[in-house]
Structure formats: C-alpha cells, structure tokens
Design a protein around this motif. Structure first.
Motif, PDB file in Angstrom:
ATOM      1  N   MET A  13     -34.818 -46.744 -14.140  1.00  0.00           N
ATOM      2  CA  MET A  13     -35.395 -47.881 -13.442  1.00  0.00           C
ATOM      3  C   MET A  13     -34.724 -47.937 -12.076  1.00  0.00           C
ATOM      4  O   MET A  13     -33.502 -48.105 -11.980  1.00  0.00           O
ATOM      5  N   LEU A  14     -35.502 -47.749 -11.015  1.00  0.00           N
ATOM      6  CA  LEU A  14     -34.997 -47.648  -9.655  1.00  0.00           C
ATOM      7  C   LEU A  14     -35.338 -48.903  -8.854  1.00  0.00           C
ATOM      8  O   LEU A  14     -36.465 -49.403  -8.932  1.00  0.00           O
ATOM      9  N   ASN A  15     -34.395 -49.371  -8.080  1.00  0.00           N
ATOM     10  CA  ASN A  15     -34.639 -50.456  -7.140  1.00  0.00           C
ATOM     11  C   ASN A  15     -35.287 -49.839  -5.901  1.00  0.00           C
ATOM     12  O   ASN A  15     -34.606 -49.499  -4.930  1.00  0.00           O
ATOM     13  N   SER A  16     -36.587 -49.683  -5.937  1.00  0.00           N
ATOM     14  CA  SER A  16     -37.310 -48.988  -4.867  1.00  0.00           C
ATOM     15  C   SER A  16     -37.260 -49.746  -3.539  1.00  0.00           C
ATOM     16  O   SER A  16     -37.490 -49.152  -2.482  1.00  0.00           O
ATOM     17  N   ALA A  17     -36.935 -51.019  -3.560  1.00  0.00           N
ATOM     18  CA  ALA A  17     -36.837 -51.792  -2.314  1.00  0.00           C
ATOM     19  C   ALA A  17     -35.726 -51.261  -1.411  1.00  0.00           C
ATOM     20  O   ALA A  17     -35.756 -51.477  -0.194  1.00  0.00           O
ATOM     21  N   LEU A  18     -34.766 -50.537  -1.995  1.00  0.00           N
ATOM     22  CA  LEU A  18     -33.669 -50.011  -1.177  1.00  0.00           C
ATOM     23  C   LEU A  18     -34.057 -48.766  -0.391  1.00  0.00           C
ATOM     24  O   LEU A  18     -33.306 -48.339   0.485  1.00  0.00           O
ATOM     25  N   LYS A  19     -35.211 -48.196  -0.676  1.00  0.00           N
ATOM     26  CA  LYS A  19     -35.631 -46.976   0.018  1.00  0.00           C
ATOM     27  C   LYS A  19     -35.640 -47.176   1.535  1.00  0.00           C
ATOM     28  O   LYS A  19     -35.176 -46.340   2.288  1.00  0.00           O
ATOM     29  N   ASP A  20     -36.149 -48.290   1.977  1.00  0.00           N
ATOM     30  CA  ASP A  20     -36.242 -48.574   3.406  1.00  0.00           C
ATOM     31  C   ASP A  20     -35.238 -49.638   3.853  1.00  0.00           C
ATOM     32  O   ASP A  20     -35.425 -50.281   4.892  1.00  0.00           O
ATOM     33  N   PHE A  21     -34.184 -49.802   3.098  1.00  0.00           N
ATOM     34  CA  PHE A  21     -33.140 -50.783   3.415  1.00  0.00           C
ATOM     35  C   PHE A  21     -32.539 -50.446   4.780  1.00  0.00           C
ATOM     36  O   PHE A  21     -32.162 -49.303   5.038  1.00  0.00           O
ATOM     37  N   GLN A  22     -32.451 -51.438   5.642  1.00  0.00           N
ATOM     38  CA  GLN A  22     -32.051 -51.195   7.024  1.00  0.00           C
ATOM     39  C   GLN A  22     -30.542 -51.185   7.265  1.00  0.00           C
ATOM     40  O   GLN A  22     -30.087 -50.709   8.291  1.00  0.00           O
ATOM     41  N   HIS A  23     -29.761 -51.704   6.326  1.00  0.00           N
ATOM     42  CA  HIS A  23     -28.320 -51.842   6.552  1.00  0.00           C
ATOM     43  C   HIS A  23     -27.519 -50.986   5.574  1.00  0.00           C
ATOM     44  O   HIS A  23     -26.521 -51.444   5.010  1.00  0.00           O
ATOM     45  N   LYS A  24     -27.940 -49.756   5.408  1.00  0.00           N
ATOM     46  CA  LYS A  24     -27.296 -48.868   4.442  1.00  0.00           C
ATOM     47  C   LYS A  24     -25.820 -48.653   4.748  1.00  0.00           C
ATOM     48  O   LYS A  24     -25.008 -48.495   3.838  1.00  0.00           O
ATOM     49  N   ASN A  25     -25.447 -48.656   6.018  1.00  0.00           N
ATOM     50  CA  ASN A  25     -24.053 -48.402   6.378  1.00  0.00           C
ATOM     51  C   ASN A  25     -23.110 -49.466   5.824  1.00  0.00           C
ATOM     52  O   ASN A  25     -21.935 -49.202   5.601  1.00  0.00           O
ATOM     53  N   ILE A  26     -23.607 -50.655   5.578  1.00  0.00           N
ATOM     54  CA  ILE A  26     -22.766 -51.729   5.040  1.00  0.00           C
ATOM     55  C   ILE A  26     -22.365 -51.429   3.596  1.00  0.00           C
ATOM     56  O   ILE A  26     -21.248 -51.720   3.181  1.00  0.00           O
ATOM     57  N   PHE A  27     -23.257 -50.832   2.844  1.00  0.00           N
ATOM     58  CA  PHE A  27     -23.007 -50.503   1.441  1.00  0.00           C
ATOM     59  C   PHE A  27     -22.775 -49.001   1.331  1.00  0.00           C
ATOM     60  O   PHE A  27     -23.570 -48.269   0.747  1.00  0.00           O
ATOM     61  N   VAL A  75     -29.955 -47.936  -9.540  1.00  0.00           N
ATOM     62  CA  VAL A  75     -30.729 -47.312 -10.604  1.00  0.00           C
ATOM     63  C   VAL A  75     -30.017 -47.454 -11.949  1.00  0.00           C
ATOM     64  O   VAL A  75     -28.791 -47.553 -12.008  1.00  0.00           O
ATOM     65  N   ARG A  76     -30.821 -47.467 -12.996  1.00  0.00           N
ATOM     66  CA  ARG A  76     -30.330 -47.397 -14.373  1.00  0.00           C
ATOM     67  C   ARG A  76     -31.039 -46.228 -15.032  1.00  0.00           C
ATOM     68  O   ARG A  76     -32.255 -46.143 -14.992  1.00  0.00           O
ATOM     69  N   GLU A  77     -30.260 -45.324 -15.631  1.00  0.00           N
ATOM     70  CA  GLU A  77     -30.815 -44.149 -16.305  1.00  0.00           C
ATOM     71  C   GLU A  77     -30.331 -44.108 -17.748  1.00  0.00           C
ATOM     72  O   GLU A  77     -29.177 -44.407 -18.024  1.00  0.00           O
ATOM     73  N   THR A  78     -31.225 -43.681 -18.628  1.00  0.00           N
ATOM     74  CA  THR A  78     -30.852 -43.411 -20.009  1.00  0.00           C
ATOM     75  C   THR A  78     -31.188 -41.951 -20.270  1.00  0.00           C
ATOM     76  O   THR A  78     -32.341 -41.540 -20.103  1.00  0.00           O
ATOM     77  N   TRP A  79     -30.146 -41.173 -20.655  1.00  0.00           N
ATOM     78  CA  TRP A  79     -30.330 -39.732 -20.846  1.00  0.00           C
ATOM     79  C   TRP A  79     -29.163 -39.163 -21.654  1.00  0.00           C
ATOM     80  O   TRP A  79     -28.007 -39.504 -21.413  1.00  0.00           O
ATOM     81  N   ASN A  80     -29.469 -38.292 -22.582  1.00  0.00           N
ATOM     82  CA  ASN A  80     -28.489 -37.481 -23.297  1.00  0.00           C
ATOM     83  C   ASN A  80     -27.286 -38.288 -23.798  1.00  0.00           C
ATOM     84  O   ASN A  80     -26.148 -38.012 -23.445  1.00  0.00           O
ATOM     85  N   LYS A  81     -27.571 -39.298 -24.603  1.00  0.00           N
ATOM     86  CA  LYS A  81     -26.538 -40.104 -25.261  1.00  0.00           C
ATOM     87  C   LYS A  81     -25.776 -41.012 -24.309  1.00  0.00           C
ATOM     88  O   LYS A  81     -24.700 -41.501 -24.642  1.00  0.00           O
ATOM     89  N   THR A  82     -26.314 -41.227 -23.108  1.00  0.00           N
ATOM     90  CA  THR A  82     -25.607 -42.057 -22.129  1.00  0.00           C
ATOM     91  C   THR A  82     -26.536 -43.010 -21.399  1.00  0.00           C
ATOM     92  O   THR A  82     -27.744 -42.800 -21.316  1.00  0.00           O
ATOM     93  N   ARG A  83     -25.920 -44.037 -20.827  1.00  0.00           N
ATOM     94  CA  ARG A  83     -26.590 -44.946 -19.900  1.00  0.00           C
ATOM     95  C   ARG A  83     -25.789 -44.889 -18.610  1.00  0.00           C
ATOM     96  O   ARG A  83     -24.572 -45.024 -18.610  1.00  0.00           O
ATOM     97  N   ARG A  84     -26.468 -44.651 -17.517  1.00  0.00           N
ATOM     98  CA  ARG A  84     -25.824 -44.633 -16.207  1.00  0.00           C
ATOM     99  C   ARG A  84     -26.350 -45.803 -15.392  1.00  0.00           C
ATOM    100  O   ARG A  84     -27.552 -46.013 -15.281  1.00  0.00           O
ATOM    101  N   LEU A  85     -25.428 -46.540 -14.800  1.00  0.00           N
ATOM    102  CA  LEU A  85     -25.746 -47.624 -13.888  1.00  0.00           C
ATOM    103  C   LEU A  85     -25.168 -47.244 -12.528  1.00  0.00           C
ATOM    104  O   LEU A  85     -24.018 -46.810 -12.449  1.00  0.00           O
TER     105      LEU A  85
END
Length: 134
Positions: A13-27, A75-85
């Motif tokens: 599950m991807l936060n697609s709103a961040l694709k065009d986020f204008q202040h990436k350098n802050i994060f 993003v949140r991923e579920t794959w191969n016995k794991t959950r990645r946040l």
C-alpha cells in the motif's frame, strides 16, 4: 499494489500523494521497519489471526513515528513472512530513539528490526513511484 518477488506474492500500500511532494529535501531520511510474522498461511503470507496481532502494532507504530510531523508514511509491504513499513523522516534521532524505546521496553508483539539512512534524493522511494506508471 501487487507483484511477485522471488516467486512469492508481495502486497503493498503506497502513499501515492508523495510522488509529486514538493518538499522532499525536508524528509531526507529513509526509515524501513521489518516485522517478522509467526503464523503463516501459503506463500509466506500471514494468517488472519497473525494480522489481528500485527496490524494494530503497525497502526500504532505509524502514528508514533509520524507524531509531531516528524515523518511521512510511504509504503507498507507484506512479503515472504514479513511486513515492511517505510517512512520518510525529518529528524532521524527522534525516530531511532522511539524505536529503541519500544525494543528496550518489549512493547512489540513480534520481532522487528529497522534500518535508516540518509536519502535526500528519495532514490529508495523511486522504485515504488515507478510502479504507478505501469
């Protein structure tokens, strides 16, 4: 998002709103937390009972990491016995101290680990955003 990696299904599950986020350098920090599942069904996916244990922890962790505007959920991923946040983080020390506090006080239902590195160009997020174009 759904895809296969090493022959196993991956659901994200991807936060697609961040694709065009204008202040990436802050994060400019990329934080990845990987939680290991115990109870599995086929192809490395968690059982429903396992999700009932891990999902509330993930939700709580998300709120805590983002507290005070210090991070943005990526993003949140579920794959191969794991959950990645994955989050994009402003102050890495705040996030690190919080995760260490959780470990030190055994406030987690399953084993987990994290990795955080500086990524001012958001190179590590780029793969996810490219998936939106396909």
């Amino acid at each position: 998002m759904e895809w296969k990696e090493e022959g196993l299904p991956c659901i994200g599950m991807l936060n697609s709103a961040l694709k065009d986020f204008q202040h990436k350098n802050i994060f400019g920090w990329h934080l990845s937390v990987i939680i290991d599942f115990d109870e599995l069904i086929e192809k490395g996916m968690p059982s429903e009972d396992e999700r009932e244990i891990v999902d509330p922890f993930c939700d709580q962790l998300d709120e805590e990491i983002k507290a005070g505007g210090n991070a943005l959920f990526l993003v949140r991923e579920t794959w191969n016995k794991t959950r990645r946040l994955v989050w994009r983080v402003y102050d890495p020390e705040i996030a690190h101290q919080h995760l260490q506090h959780i470990v030190d006080h055994h406030r987690h239902p399953r084993p987990f680990d994290w990795h955080m590195e500086q990524d001012t160009e958001w190179d590590q997020a780029a793969w996810y955003f490219k998936q939106l174009e396909t």
